[in-house]
Design a protein around this motif. Structure first.
Motif, PDB file in Angstrom:
ATOM      1  N   THR A  67       0.596  -1.019  -0.035  1.00 12.02           N
ATOM      2  CA  THR A  67       0.238  -0.306  -0.018  1.00 12.02           C
ATOM      3  C   THR A  67       0.994   1.322  -0.337  1.00 12.02           C
ATOM      4  OG1 THR A  67      -1.696  -0.878   1.324  1.00 12.02           O
ATOM      5  CG2 THR A  67      -1.970   1.597   1.349  1.00 12.02           C
ATOM      6  N   ALA A  68       2.126   0.921   0.724  1.00  8.89           N
ATOM      7  CA  ALA A  68       2.738   2.425   0.842  1.00  8.89           C
ATOM      8  C   ALA A  68       3.404   2.187  -0.415  1.00  8.89           C
ATOM      9  CB  ALA A  68       3.496   2.200   1.889  1.00  8.89           C
ATOM     10  N   LEU A  69       3.943   2.017  -1.128  1.00  8.75           N
ATOM     11  CA  LEU A  69       5.097   1.198  -2.301  1.00  8.75           C
ATOM     12  C   LEU A  69       3.677   2.409  -3.307  1.00  8.75           C
ATOM     13  CD1 LEU A  69       6.469  -1.441  -1.793  1.00  8.75           C
ATOM     14  CD2 LEU A  69       7.376   0.598  -2.485  1.00  8.75           C
ATOM     15  N   ARG A  70       2.711   2.268  -3.516  1.00  9.47           N
ATOM     16  CA  ARG A  70       0.900   1.920  -4.403  1.00  9.47           C
ATOM     17  C   ARG A  70       1.670   3.892  -3.995  1.00  9.47           C
ATOM     18  NH1 ARG A  70      -2.115  -1.556  -3.619  1.00  9.47           N
ATOM     19  NH2 ARG A  70      -3.621  -0.495  -2.115  1.00  9.47           N
ATOM     20  N   ALA A  71       0.966   3.965  -3.122  1.00  7.67           N
ATOM     21  CA  ALA A  71       0.633   5.654  -2.203  1.00  7.67           C
ATOM     22  C   ALA A  71       1.993   6.213  -3.004  1.00  7.67           C
ATOM     23  CB  ALA A  71       0.769   6.319  -0.525  1.00  7.67           C
ATOM     24  N   TYR A  72       3.495   5.981  -2.755  1.00  7.37           N
ATOM     25  CA  TYR A  72       4.978   6.725  -3.341  1.00  7.37           C
ATOM     26  C   TYR A  72       4.837   6.946  -4.914  1.00  7.37           C
ATOM     27  CZ  TYR A  72       8.888   7.533  -4.605  1.00  7.37           C
ATOM     28  OH  TYR A  72      10.426   8.868  -5.146  1.00  7.37           O
ATOM     29  N   ARG A  73       3.733   5.861  -5.316  1.00  8.89           N
ATOM     30  CA  ARG A  73       3.595   6.290  -6.203  1.00  8.89           C
ATOM     31  C   ARG A  73       3.108   7.301  -7.432  1.00  8.89           C
ATOM     32  NH1 ARG A  73       5.571   2.693 -10.362  1.00  8.89           N
ATOM     33  NH2 ARG A  73       5.338   0.656  -9.085  1.00  8.89           N
ATOM     34  N   ASP A  74       2.075   7.170  -6.556  1.00  5.76           N
ATOM     35  CA  ASP A  74       0.800   8.069  -7.324  1.00  5.76           C
ATOM     36  C   ASP A  74       1.295   9.712  -6.609  1.00  5.76           C
ATOM     37  OD1 ASP A  74      -1.215   6.609  -8.417  1.00  5.76           O
ATOM     38  OD2 ASP A  74      -1.880   5.557  -7.173  1.00  5.76           O
ATOM     39  N   LEU A  75       1.613   9.715  -5.616  1.00  5.22           N
ATOM     40  CA  LEU A  75       2.363  10.943  -4.787  1.00  5.22           C
ATOM     41  C   LEU A  75       3.455  11.427  -5.742  1.00  5.22           C
ATOM     42  CD1 LEU A  75       2.508  10.392  -1.445  1.00  5.22           C
ATOM     43  CD2 LEU A  75       1.178  11.774  -2.309  1.00  5.22           C
ATOM     44  N   VAL A 237      -6.209  13.459  -9.858  1.00  8.03           N
ATOM     45  CA  VAL A 237      -6.577  12.242 -10.046  1.00  8.03           C
ATOM     46  C   VAL A 237      -5.303  10.668  -9.041  1.00  8.03           C
ATOM     47  CG1 VAL A 237      -7.142  10.017 -11.947  1.00  8.03           C
ATOM     48  CG2 VAL A 237      -8.153  12.360 -12.142  1.00  8.03           C
ATOM     49  N   ALA A 238      -4.145  11.653  -9.338  1.00  8.01           N
ATOM     50  CA  ALA A 238      -3.270  10.680  -9.404  1.00  8.01           C
ATOM     51  C   ALA A 238      -3.462  11.039  -7.666  1.00  8.01           C
ATOM     52  CB  ALA A 238      -1.704  10.448  -9.459  1.00  8.01           C
ATOM     53  N   LEU A 239      -3.422  11.850  -6.954  1.00  8.30           N
ATOM     54  CA  LEU A 239      -3.285  12.525  -5.419  1.00  8.30           C
ATOM     55  C   LEU A 239      -4.296  12.239  -4.842  1.00  8.30           C
ATOM     56  CD1 LEU A 239      -2.107  13.393  -3.051  1.00  8.30           C
ATOM     57  CD2 LEU A 239      -2.857  15.590  -4.191  1.00  8.30           C
ATOM     58  N   LEU A 240      -5.791  11.764  -5.678  1.00 12.58           N
ATOM     59  CA  LEU A 240      -6.919  11.228  -5.464  1.00 12.58           C
ATOM     60  C   LEU A 240      -6.803   9.402  -5.100  1.00 12.58           C
ATOM     61  CD1 LEU A 240      -9.758  13.703  -7.451  1.00 12.58           C
ATOM     62  CD2 LEU A 240      -9.213  13.782  -4.951  1.00 12.58           C
ATOM     63  N   ARG A 241      -6.347   8.917  -5.636  1.00  6.94           N
ATOM     64  CA  ARG A 241      -5.489   7.738  -6.006  1.00  6.94           C
ATOM     65  C   ARG A 241      -4.339   7.502  -4.639  1.00  6.94           C
ATOM     66  NH1 ARG A 241      -4.976   7.114 -11.408  1.00  6.94           N
ATOM     67  NH2 ARG A 241      -2.484   7.351 -11.034  1.00  6.94           N
TER      68      ARG A 241
END
Length: 263
Positions: A67-75, A237-241
Motif C-alpha cells: 500500500t505504501a509503495l502504491r501511495a508513493y507511486r501516485d504521489l 487524480v493521482a493524488l486522489l488515488r
C-alpha cells in the motif's frame, strides 16, 4: 513472552482487517512493479515502513508495504518524487492531525496551480481581445520600463531579465539608450506575465514566444495553458488515488514493529 508476542501479531492482523500475511522482497516487487533494489532503497529512505526480519536476516513485508509503495507511486506522479518522499516520511513521524494536514496541503497546492493557469488563460484571452480593437500605433505611443513594470506588477529588473532571455524586445531611444516599450512589446510582456502566472518557467515560455510572432498565433500560448490544465487534472487524480492509500496507512500500525521484539 511468547504469548505477548503472539497477541501483538494478532492485534496487527485485526487492525489491518485481514490475516497477517508475510511477503518476501521479490513478492513485494512483483506486486508493486518496483525492482528489489528500489524497494530496499525506499525502505532505507523511510518512504515505506521498516520491514521485519527473519532469523536468517531476510526481510518480511506485509500488504501495508505494498500500500505504501502504491501511495508513493501516485504521489510521485502528482507532486514529484522529492515531495513524495518527504510526504511519505512525514506521515510516519508526525502526529495524526499534522500528517492529515500535510496531505491536505498537497491538494491545496494543485488547486492553486489550476487557479493560476485559469487566470493566465483569462489574461491571455483578454490581451488578444484588446489587440483586435487596438488602433495602429503612433510615434511616441510607448511605455517606459517604470510604467510597464507598474502596469504588470513586476519589477523593472524582471523586465530586463525577460529582455536578456529574448522574451521581450524594447526599443532604445535618446542619447542614453533609454528603454521604451511600443504596443507590440507591451503585448509580448503581458503574454509573458500571463504565462509566468500560469506556472511556466522561462524555457517553456521561450518556446511559446518564439512561435508567437503576432497575436493571431496566440493559439500556441492557449494550447500550452490548456495542456497545463490537463496535466494538473491528471496529477490531481493521482493524488486522489494516493489519498485512499494514505488514509489506510494513517490508520495502520507500523507493520515492521509487530514482531521486532519477538524471540
Amino acid at each position: 513472552m511468547k504469548l505477548k508476542c503472539l497477541w501483538r501479531v494478532v492485534h496487527v492482523a485485526r487492525t489491518t482487517g485481514s490475516e497477517l500475511e508475510w511477503y518476501t522482497t521479490s513478492q513485494v516487487a512483483a506486486a508493486s512493479s518496483y525492482s528489489v533494489q528500489q524497494i530496499r532503497d525506499l525502505e532505507r529512505l523511510g518512504v515505506i515502513p521498516s520491514s521485519a526480519r527473519q532469523s536468517n536476516g531476510y526481510r518480511r513485508f506485509t500488504r501495508i508495504h505494498v500500500t505504501a509503495l502504491r501511495a508513493y507511486r501516485d504521489l510521485a506522479i502528482s507532486v514529484g518524487p522529492v515531495a513524495a518522499r518527504a510526504t511519505m516520511q512525514d506521515i510516519r513521524r508526525l502526529p495524526h492531525d499534522e500528517a492529515v494536514a500535510r496531505i491536505v496541503v498537497l491538494h491545496v497546492g494543485l488547486a492553486r496551480q489550476r487557479e493560476d493557469a485559469l487566470a493566465a488563460l483569462r489574461a491571455l484571452d483578454s490581451i488578444v481581445d484588446e489587440s483586435a480593437d487596438e488602433p495602429p500605433a503612433v510615434p511616441g505611443d510607448s511605455m517606459s520600463i517604470t510604467e510597464l513594470s507598474a502596469a504588470l506588477g513586476v519589477r523593472a529588473s524582471t523586465l530586463r531579465f525577460w529582455e536578456a532571455e529574448g522574451l521581450v524586445a524594447p526599443e532604445r531611444g535618446g542619447s542614453q539608450s533609454v528603454r521604451c516599450y511600443p504596443p507590440g512589446a507591451v503585448r509580448y510582456a503581458r503574454v509573458v506575465a500571463a504565462l509566468r502566472a500560469g506556472g511556466y518557467r522561462i524555457p517553456a515560455i521561450h518556446g511559446v514566444m518564439v512561435s508567437l510572432r503576432d497575436l493571431d498565433s496566440a493559439t500556441d500560448a492557449r494550447e500550452a495553458l490548456r495542456s497545463q490544465l490537463s496535466n494538473i487534472a491528471a496529477r490531481s487524480v493521482a493524488l486522489l488515488r494516493a489519498g485512499a492509500d494514505l488514509a489506510e496507512l494513517l490508520e495502520s500500525p507500523a507493520p515492521g514493529n509487530a514482531m521486532s521484539h519477538c524471540g
